[in-house]
Design an enzyme around this catalytic site. Structure first.
Site, PDB file in Angstrom:
ATOM      1  N   SER A 100       0.932  -1.265   0.030  1.00 46.79           N
ATOM      2  CA  SER A 100       0.030   0.155  -0.011  1.00 46.79           C
ATOM      3  C   SER A 100       0.879   1.182  -0.119  1.00 46.79           C
ATOM      4  CB  SER A 100      -0.876   0.110   1.274  1.00 46.79           C
ATOM      5  OG  SER A 100      -1.744  -1.296   1.202  1.00 46.79           O
ATOM      6  N   LYS A 159      -6.536   1.864  -3.258  1.00 48.75           N
ATOM      7  CA  LYS A 159      -6.482   1.271  -1.661  1.00 48.75           C
ATOM      8  C   LYS A 159      -6.456   2.191  -0.703  1.00 48.75           C
ATOM      9  CE  LYS A 159      -5.007  -1.370   1.420  1.00 48.75           C
ATOM     10  NZ  LYS A 159      -5.750  -2.300   2.158  1.00 48.75           N
ATOM     11  N   LYS A 211      -0.508   5.283   7.784  1.00 51.05           N
ATOM     12  CA  LYS A 211       0.268   5.450   6.673  1.00 51.05           C
ATOM     13  C   LYS A 211      -0.877   5.657   5.282  1.00 51.05           C
ATOM     14  CE  LYS A 211       1.346   2.087   4.248  1.00 51.05           C
ATOM     15  NZ  LYS A 211       1.757   0.803   3.592  1.00 51.05           N
TER      16      LYS A 211
HETATM   17  P1  NAD Z   1       4.911  -6.722   7.724  1.00 51.95           P
HETATM   18  O1  NAD Z   1       5.747  -5.554   8.642  1.00 51.95           O
HETATM   19  O2  NAD Z   1       4.166  -7.789   8.498  1.00 51.95           O
HETATM   20  O3  NAD Z   1       5.653  -7.004   6.560  1.00 51.95           O
HETATM   21  C1  NAD Z   1       6.775  -6.480   5.775  1.00 51.95           C
HETATM   22  C2  NAD Z   1       8.116  -7.220   5.570  1.00 51.95           C
HETATM   23  O4  NAD Z   1       8.761  -6.614   4.938  1.00 51.95           O
HETATM   24  C3  NAD Z   1       8.612  -7.759   6.934  1.00 51.95           C
HETATM   25  O5  NAD Z   1       8.750  -9.033   6.912  1.00 51.95           O
HETATM   26  C4  NAD Z   1       9.894  -7.105   7.122  1.00 51.95           C
HETATM   27  O6  NAD Z   1      10.917  -7.782   7.714  1.00 51.95           O
HETATM   28  C5  NAD Z   1      10.084  -6.881   5.425  1.00 51.95           C
HETATM   29  N1  NAD Z   1      10.972  -5.740   5.075  1.00 51.95           N
HETATM   30  C6  NAD Z   1      10.920  -4.611   5.573  1.00 51.95           C
HETATM   31  N2  NAD Z   1      12.005  -3.806   5.078  1.00 51.95           N
HETATM   32  C7  NAD Z   1      12.529  -4.887   4.235  1.00 51.95           C
HETATM   33  C8  NAD Z   1      13.844  -4.398   3.176  1.00 51.95           C
HETATM   34  N3  NAD Z   1      14.397  -3.289   3.230  1.00 51.95           N
HETATM   35  N4  NAD Z   1      13.928  -5.531   2.475  1.00 51.95           N
HETATM   36  C9  NAD Z   1      13.126  -6.873   2.513  1.00 51.95           C
HETATM   37  N5  NAD Z   1      12.241  -6.927   3.325  1.00 51.95           N
HETATM   38  C10 NAD Z   1      12.042  -5.935   4.166  1.00 51.95           C
HETATM   39  O7  NAD Z   1       3.794  -5.766   6.992  1.00 51.95           O
HETATM   40  P2  NAD Z   1       2.295  -6.382   6.193  1.00 51.95           P
HETATM   41  O8  NAD Z   1       1.346  -6.367   7.194  1.00 51.95           O
HETATM   42  O9  NAD Z   1       2.644  -7.715   5.703  1.00 51.95           O
HETATM   43  O10 NAD Z   1       2.261  -5.309   5.316  1.00 51.95           O
HETATM   44  C11 NAD Z   1       2.973  -5.219   3.990  1.00 51.95           C
HETATM   45  C12 NAD Z   1       2.009  -4.377   2.993  1.00 51.95           C
HETATM   46  O11 NAD Z   1       0.910  -4.693   2.735  1.00 51.95           O
HETATM   47  C13 NAD Z   1       1.844  -2.789   3.581  1.00 51.95           C
HETATM   48  O12 NAD Z   1       2.141  -1.817   2.550  1.00 51.95           O
HETATM   49  C14 NAD Z   1       0.484  -2.773   4.178  1.00 51.95           C
HETATM   50  O13 NAD Z   1       0.144  -1.374   4.340  1.00 51.95           O
HETATM   51  C15 NAD Z   1      -0.246  -3.540   3.402  1.00 51.95           C
HETATM   52  N6  NAD Z   1      -1.163  -4.211   3.586  1.00 51.95           N
HETATM   53  C16 NAD Z   1      -1.361  -4.927   4.801  1.00 51.95           C
HETATM   54  C17 NAD Z   1      -2.512  -5.725   5.562  1.00 51.95           C
HETATM   55  C18 NAD Z   1      -2.733  -6.578   6.558  1.00 51.95           C
HETATM   56  O14 NAD Z   1      -3.618  -6.872   6.875  1.00 51.95           O
HETATM   57  N7  NAD Z   1      -1.617  -6.496   7.285  1.00 51.95           N
HETATM   58  C19 NAD Z   1      -3.681  -5.550   4.382  1.00 51.95           C
HETATM   59  C20 NAD Z   1      -3.443  -4.916   3.102  1.00 51.95           C
HETATM   60  C21 NAD Z   1      -2.308  -4.389   2.685  1.00 51.95           C
END
Ligand code: NAD
Length: 305
Positions: free
Chosen positions: A104, A179, A248
Site C-alpha cells: 500500500s 487502496k 500510513k
Molecule cells: P509486515 O511488516 O508484516 O511485513 C513487511 C515485511 O517486509 C517484513 O517481513 C519485513 O521484515 C520486510 N522488510 C522490511 N524492510 C525490508 C527490506 N528493506 N528488504 C526486504 N524486506 C524488508 O507488513 P504487512 O502487514 O505484511 O504489510 C505489507 C504491506 O501490505 C504494507 O504496505 C501494508 O500497508 C499492506 N497491507 C497490509 C494488510 C494487513 O492486513 N496486514 C492488508 C492489506 C495491505
C-alpha cells in the site's frame, strides 16, 4: 512449473504478515518462488516450511525472476529495495521483467519508479490488496491493479494465485490511490460503529447484541461483520494489521485529497483519530486498538455478554 501465463519464476520481497501467505499461495499454484526479507531468518523459515528458495541477494533474486513482487511496509522501502544501496533489484532485473508493487504505497512515488523500470526495459504495475491476513491465506484477496493493460494481462496468472478478483483501476498508481481511499472508508465505518456501541452500552444495550443487529440491518459494514466481535469485544486486538500501516494509508488518502484539491473534512477527522490512536498506543499496536481511543474519549469500556 507454473500452469499458465508463461512465467515460472516469481521473486517475492517482503514475507511479513501478508507476504508470507501470499507467497505461499504462489508456491501452491506451482510457481518457482524466490523470497527475500530483511529479516533473513524469516526468509529461511519460509523456504523450510513452505518451499521455494532464498537467494543471497536482491540482485540474484532479480536475475532468476520473470516477475518480482514487492510487499513491503512503505514506498520508501520499496524504492530502496528496487533502486538504492549496494544491492538492489534493478542491478539484476531481466529484460522484459515485470515488477508488481503490491504494497500500500504512495502513488506518485510508484509512478516515478515505473518510469525508471520502463527505462531499464521492464514494466511496473501497482497491485495493492484488500482482505487482510485471512484472505491472504486463502488466496482470496481483492487486488486493485493499475498500469498498462497488456502488462496487467500478463500478470493475471500470478495475481490470480493470490486473489479472487483483479480489479483494474486505470494508470499506474491508481491501484494504490484506490487502496488508500478504501482504507479511509473502512476506518470511518469502524470508528462510527464503535461510537454507536459505546452510546448503546450507556443506554443499556449489549454491544454483542448490537453487533448482531447491525449485521442483520443496514448499519452493517466490514468492521461490524469481521472485526467487532472477533477483535474488539473479545479484547484480542490481533487482526494482524498494525496501527502504523493504517496511519500510513490514511495519510496517503489525505495526500491524494490535497493533490486533487478535494475538500475532505470527514476524512481529516478520521485521520486525526488514527494519528491520536497511534500516539497513544504506538505504531505496532493492532489497528483494531483504535476502539480503545473511542473508549477513552467516552470514559467507558465495551463489554459483551
Ligand atoms: P509486515 O511488516 O508484516 O511485513 C513487511 C515485511 O517486509 C517484513 O517481513 C519485513 O521484515 C520486510 N522488510 C522490511 N524492510 C525490508 C527490506 N528493506 N528488504 C526486504 N524486506 C524488508 O507488513 P504487512 O502487514 O505484511 O504489510 C505489507 C504491506 O501490505 C504494507 O504496505 C501494508 O500497508 C499492506 N497491507 C497490509 C494488510 C494487513 O492486513 N496486514 C492488508 C492489506 C495491505
Amino acid at each position: 512449473m507454473a500452469q499458465s501465463g508463461g512465467f515460472s519464476s516469481v521473486g517475492f520481497v517482503g514475507v511479513g504478515n501478508m507476504g508470507w501467505p501470499m507467497a505461499a499461495c504462489l508456491v501452491k499454484a506451482g510457481f518457482n518462488v524466490l523470497v527475500n526479507d530483511s529479516r533473513r531468518e524469516v526468509a529461511n523459515n519460509f523456504v523450510q516450511q513452505v518451499g521455494g528458495a532464498a537467494p543471497d541477494s536482491l540482485r540474484q533474486l532479480a536475475e532468476a525472476s520473470d516477475v518480482v513482487i514487492t510487499m513491503l511496509p512503505t514506498s520508501t522501502i520499496v524504492q530502496r529495495v528496487l533502486a538504492e544501496g549496494d544491492d538492489n533489484i534493478f542491478a539484476g532485473m531481466k529484460p522484459g521483467a515485470i515488477i508488481i508493487e503490491m504494497s500500500s504505497g504512495v502513488p506518485s512515488v510508484t509512478q516515478r519508479l515505473a518510469e525508471q523500470v520502463a527505462a531499464l526495459g521492464g514494466a511496473l504495475i501497482d497491485a495493492p490488496v484488500s482482505g487482510g491476513v485471512p484472505r491472504a491465506k486463502t488466496g482470496e484477496l481483492a487486488i486493485m491493479a493499475g498500469g498498462d493493460a497488456a502488462t496487467i494481462d500478463k500478470a493475471v496468472p500470478v495475481l490470480s494465485a493470490m486473489g479472487s478478483s483483479v480489479l483494474r483501476t486505470g494508470a499506474v498508481g491508481s491501484g494504490q490511490a484506490m487502496k488508500a481511499l478504501n482504507n479511509l472508508v473502512s476506518t470511518g465505518g469502524f470508528l462510527i460503529g464503535i461510537e454507536a456501541l459505546l452510546i448503546g452500552q450507556r443506554f443499556g444495550l449489549d454491544p454483542g447484541v448490537m453487533t448482531d443487529v447491525l449485521n442483520a440491518a443496514t448499519g452493517m459494514n466490514n468492521s461490524t461483520q469481521k472485526k467487532f466481535r472477533q477483535f474488539v469485544l473479545s479484547r484480542k486486538f490481533n487482526a494482524g494489521f498494525t496501527m502504523g500501516l493504517l496511519a500510513k494509508d490514511l495519510s496517503i488518502a489525505l495526500q491524494v485529497g490535497r493533490e486533487t484539491g478535494t475538500a475532505a473534512p470527514l476524512s481529516a477527522l478520521v485521520n486525526e483519530m488514527i494519528v491520536s490512536a497511534q500516539s497513544r498506543f504506538g505504531p505496532d499496536a493492532d489497528h483494531t486498538e483504535m476502539a480503545k481511543l473511542c473508549e477513552l474519549l467516552a470514559g467507558s469500556e465495551l463489554e459483551a455478554d
